[in-house]
Enzyme design. Structure first.
Site, PDB file in Angstrom:
ATOM      1  N   SER A 260      -4.991   1.170   4.038  1.00  0.00           N
ATOM      2  CA  SER A 260      -4.733   0.517   5.316  1.00  0.00           C
ATOM      3  C   SER A 260      -3.307   0.812   5.754  1.00  0.00           C
ATOM      4  O   SER A 260      -2.429   1.050   4.912  1.00  0.00           O
ATOM      5  CB  SER A 260      -4.914  -1.002   5.175  1.00  0.00           C
TER       6      SER A 260
ATOM      7  N   TYR B  97      -3.092  -8.453   0.092  1.00  0.00           N
ATOM      8  CA  TYR B  97      -3.902  -7.391   0.693  1.00  0.00           C
ATOM      9  C   TYR B  97      -3.077  -6.120   0.859  1.00  0.00           C
ATOM     10  O   TYR B  97      -3.477  -5.039   0.423  1.00  0.00           O
ATOM     11  CB  TYR B  97      -4.463  -7.843   2.043  1.00  0.00           C
TER      12      TYR B  97
END
Length: 251
Positions: A134, A144
């Site tokens: 990401s 995350y």
């Protein structure tokens, strides 16, 4: 017929990879937790693209699920480590069990499946691994982002180790993509500008192009290439504060 194994294959970027690779003539092994949805997706792909599609229900947060996929991945030509999720809340608001589950899916599964896939690829002198990370990997944004930063670093390191062996490893780092991801995480993304949203099929097309070119870290979309580039010029503390606020509102 070459074969691709895709984790998290029934929605979003994983489903887009399945469609694109089926178009390119790959046989598919689809991995996800929901067996009914896997079966439905496989039937649609077989009917539309006339390719072989195998379903492998597995939860990559469990030993049994990981072992099942490890046992299958050794003969595939392309591995797409796409499975992932976001947790609702900031650090200390999220139960430690959920954080550890995220690390297992985002990090341990990527490591173990890559480790299981590579020997066969190296022996055949061809193959590829796409590890979906990401843009968050380049900014400070909780567990995350930390897990996705690991995916990027891991992919780069393995690619360097395998130089000259005919196998390509790439980290794919998209930004906001129109998928179910944010809804599942309970994130309110109504304030995200339209210009920051990407189409999953376009992300996959860019990823396949970059993999063929030997790119190590693929950042789809000119807007995100610019954001990552500018992020390197902004002081880390400021970049971290801005990143932590963006797209982290919760329903």
């Amino acid at each position: 017929m070459p074969t691709a194994l895709i984790t998290g294959a029934t929605a979003g970027i994983g489903a887009a990879f399945a469609r694109r690779l089926a178009t390119d003539g790959f046989g598919l092994v689809l991995v996800a937790r929901d067996e009914a949805r896997l079966t439905e997706s496989a039937a649609q792909l077989r009917e539309k693209y006339r390719v072989e599609v195998e379903v492998l229900p597995a939860d990559l947060a469990t030993d049994e699920g990981l072992a099942a996929v490890e046992n299958r991945v050794g003969t595939v030509d392309l591995l797409v480590n796409n499975a992932g999720f976001g947790n609702l809340g900031t650090f200390l608001d999220v139960p430690i069990e959920d954080e550890l589950r995220m690390l297992r899916v985002h990090c341990e599964a990527v490591l173990r499946l890559t480790y299981a896939a590579l020997p066969g690829m190296i022996e055949r002198g061809r193959g590829g691994v796409v590890n979906v990370a990401s843009v968050a990997a380049f900014f400070s944004r909780g567990t995350y982002a930390a897990s996705k930063a690991w995916v990027v670093s891991f992919s780069q390191g393995v690619a360097q180790d395998l130089g000259g062996k005919g196998v390509r490893i790439m980290a794919l780092c998209p930004g906001f993509v129109h998928t179910e991801f944010h809804e599942r995480a309970g994130m309110d993304v109504t304030g995200i500008p339209d210009i920051l949203w990407l189409d999953a099929d376009r992300v996959v097309a860019d990823a396949i192009r970059d993999l063929r070119k030997g790119v190590l870290v693929s950042v789809p979309g000119p807007q995100y290439k610019a954001i990552v580039g500018l992020g390197k010029l902004v002081p880390r503390n400021l970049a971290g504060r801005l990143s932590s606020r963006t797209g982290r509102k919760y329903d």
